[in-house]
Scaffold this active site. Structure first.
Site, PDB file in Angstrom:
ATOM      1  N   HIS A  17      -8.487  49.469 -13.739  1.00  0.00           N
ATOM      2  CA  HIS A  17      -7.532  50.484 -13.254  1.00  0.00           C
ATOM      3  C   HIS A  17      -7.584  50.590 -11.727  1.00  0.00           C
ATOM      4  O   HIS A  17      -6.544  50.662 -11.060  1.00  0.00           O
ATOM      5  CB  HIS A  17      -7.877  51.874 -13.827  1.00  0.00           C
ATOM      6  CG  HIS A  17      -7.779  51.990 -15.313  1.00  0.00           C
ATOM      7  ND1 HIS A  17      -8.784  52.534 -16.085  1.00  0.00           N
ATOM      8  CD2 HIS A  17      -6.787  51.654 -16.173  1.00  0.00           C
ATOM      9  CE1 HIS A  17      -8.421  52.541 -17.354  1.00  0.00           C
ATOM     10  NE2 HIS A  17      -7.221  52.003 -17.438  1.00  0.00           N
ATOM     11  N   LYS A  41      -4.982  63.623 -28.710  1.00  0.00           N
ATOM     12  CA  LYS A  41      -5.907  62.494 -28.586  1.00  0.00           C
ATOM     13  C   LYS A  41      -7.325  63.024 -28.367  1.00  0.00           C
ATOM     14  O   LYS A  41      -7.534  63.906 -27.531  1.00  0.00           O
ATOM     15  CB  LYS A  41      -5.484  61.617 -27.408  1.00  0.00           C
ATOM     16  CG  LYS A  41      -5.509  60.143 -27.735  1.00  0.00           C
ATOM     17  CD  LYS A  41      -4.921  59.366 -26.582  1.00  0.00           C
ATOM     18  CE  LYS A  41      -5.253  57.888 -26.705  1.00  0.00           C
ATOM     19  NZ  LYS A  41      -4.710  57.133 -25.585  1.00  0.00           N
ATOM     20  N   ARG A  90      -2.826  42.873 -19.027  1.00  0.00           N
ATOM     21  CA  ARG A  90      -4.039  42.065 -19.093  1.00  0.00           C
ATOM     22  C   ARG A  90      -3.785  40.728 -19.779  1.00  0.00           C
ATOM     23  O   ARG A  90      -4.191  39.679 -19.310  1.00  0.00           O
ATOM     24  CB  ARG A  90      -5.133  42.813 -19.868  1.00  0.00           C
ATOM     25  CG  ARG A  90      -5.729  43.948 -19.082  1.00  0.00           C
ATOM     26  CD  ARG A  90      -6.549  44.836 -19.957  1.00  0.00           C
ATOM     27  NE  ARG A  90      -5.714  45.415 -21.004  1.00  0.00           N
ATOM     28  CZ  ARG A  90      -6.079  46.389 -21.799  1.00  0.00           C
ATOM     29  NH1 ARG A  90      -7.289  46.885 -21.714  1.00  0.00           N
ATOM     30  NH2 ARG A  90      -5.264  46.871 -22.713  1.00  0.00           N
ATOM     31  N   SER A 128     -10.826  50.855 -21.396  1.00  0.00           N
ATOM     32  CA  SER A 128     -11.619  52.082 -21.519  1.00  0.00           C
ATOM     33  C   SER A 128     -12.303  52.122 -22.885  1.00  0.00           C
ATOM     34  O   SER A 128     -13.413  52.629 -23.023  1.00  0.00           O
ATOM     35  CB  SER A 128     -10.726  53.317 -21.364  1.00  0.00           C
ATOM     36  OG  SER A 128     -10.129  53.323 -20.090  1.00  0.00           O
TER      37      SER A 128
HETATM   38  O1  PNS Z   1      -3.714  54.096 -20.640  1.00  0.00           O
HETATM   39  P1  PNS Z   1      -2.740  54.136 -21.791  1.00  0.00           P
HETATM   40  O2  PNS Z   1      -3.270  55.029 -22.876  1.00  0.00           O
HETATM   41  O3  PNS Z   1      -2.378  52.768 -22.262  1.00  0.00           O
HETATM   42  O4  PNS Z   1      -1.393  54.818 -21.225  1.00  0.00           O
HETATM   43  C1  PNS Z   1      -0.268  55.015 -22.055  1.00  0.00           C
HETATM   44  C2  PNS Z   1       0.774  55.924 -21.372  1.00  0.00           C
HETATM   45  C3  PNS Z   1       0.135  57.200 -20.860  1.00  0.00           C
HETATM   46  C4  PNS Z   1       1.416  55.192 -20.220  1.00  0.00           C
HETATM   47  C5  PNS Z   1       1.867  56.227 -22.439  1.00  0.00           C
HETATM   48  O5  PNS Z   1       1.263  56.583 -23.646  1.00  0.00           O
HETATM   49  C6  PNS Z   1       2.804  57.358 -22.006  1.00  0.00           C
HETATM   50  O6  PNS Z   1       3.592  57.206 -21.104  1.00  0.00           O
HETATM   51  N1  PNS Z   1       2.687  58.511 -22.702  1.00  0.00           N
HETATM   52  C7  PNS Z   1       3.480  59.692 -22.437  1.00  0.00           C
HETATM   53  C8  PNS Z   1       4.558  59.888 -23.521  1.00  0.00           C
HETATM   54  C9  PNS Z   1       5.702  58.930 -23.258  1.00  0.00           C
HETATM   55  O7  PNS Z   1       6.448  59.098 -22.316  1.00  0.00           O
HETATM   56  N2  PNS Z   1       5.794  57.855 -24.090  1.00  0.00           N
HETATM   57  C10 PNS Z   1       6.687  56.742 -23.858  1.00  0.00           C
HETATM   58  C11 PNS Z   1       7.966  56.859 -24.581  1.00  0.00           C
HETATM   59  S1  PNS Z   1       7.952  55.956 -26.089  1.00  0.00           S
END
Ligand code: PNS
Length: 159
Positions: A17, A41, A90, A128
């Site tokens: 990150h 979560k 990745r 993570s």
């Molecule tokens: O580090 P991560 O968990 O892979 O991040 C995922 C993240 C936070 C980018 C994604 O889950 C997100 O944007 N969540 C907020 C809700 C949302 O807007 N979802 C996308 C529409 S389907």
């Protein structure tokens, strides 16, 4: 002003990150690291713990700030006036999920583009989840996260 948001769970933040944050900070006027505050979560660190760890680890980068959001990413991007979303890729396994989210976000918010940075090779295996798994068994996580946050992670597992 080109303001980008780099969203994620960051539970905890890893070298992968931090690499994306540093590289994207060179590409945009401002980077807002957006920590997802998703109460459904089961997270290891609270949102404020995650925000303060990332703030501390990026304090040398003057155009990086750290915030948190609940709900949809597109709404948060609008709120902070960001027009680009940055995500790290990745491996090909990330691609399908990331493409779907990026396309959904763009359908809903056409002016908001997603830019993907390929993760540096040395961090391409890192997540993570891997850090939490390793730490939970008392493993050495010094190749995965900065030394400053190792005691905080280990303390969560009473190690
Ligand atoms: O580090 P991560 O968990 O892979 O991040 C995922 C993240 C936070 C980018 C994604 O889950 C997100 O944007 N969540 C907020 C809700 C949302 O807007 N979802 C996308 C529409 S389907």
């Amino acid at each position: 002003m080109r303001r980008a948001i780099y969203p994620g769970s960051f539970d905890p933040v890893t070298f992968g990150h931090l690499d994306i944050i540093r590289r994207s900070a060179c590409m945009f006027d401002e980077i807002v690291v957006g920590v997802l505050s998703n109460s459904a979560k089961n997270s290891l660190f609270s949102v404020s713990e995650r925000v303060s760890m990332i703030s501390e680890l990026t304090r040398d980068l003057s155009n990086v700030r750290v915030g948190s959001f609940d709900g949809l990413l597109i709404d948060y991007a609008k709120e902070i006036d960001a027009n680009v979303i940055v995500r790290g890729l990745r491996a090909v396994t990330d691609f399908e999920y990331e493409l779907q989210i990026a396309q959904t976000n763009r359908v809903e918010s056409p002016k908001l583009d997603t830019v993907f940075l390929t993760t540096s090779l040395e961090y391409s295996y890192l997540s993570s989840t891997i850090v939490r798994e390793f730490a939970s068994y008392g493993g050495d996580i010094s190749r995965f996260v900065p030394a400053e946050i190792i005691p905080k992670i280990m303390a969560k597992y009473n190690k």
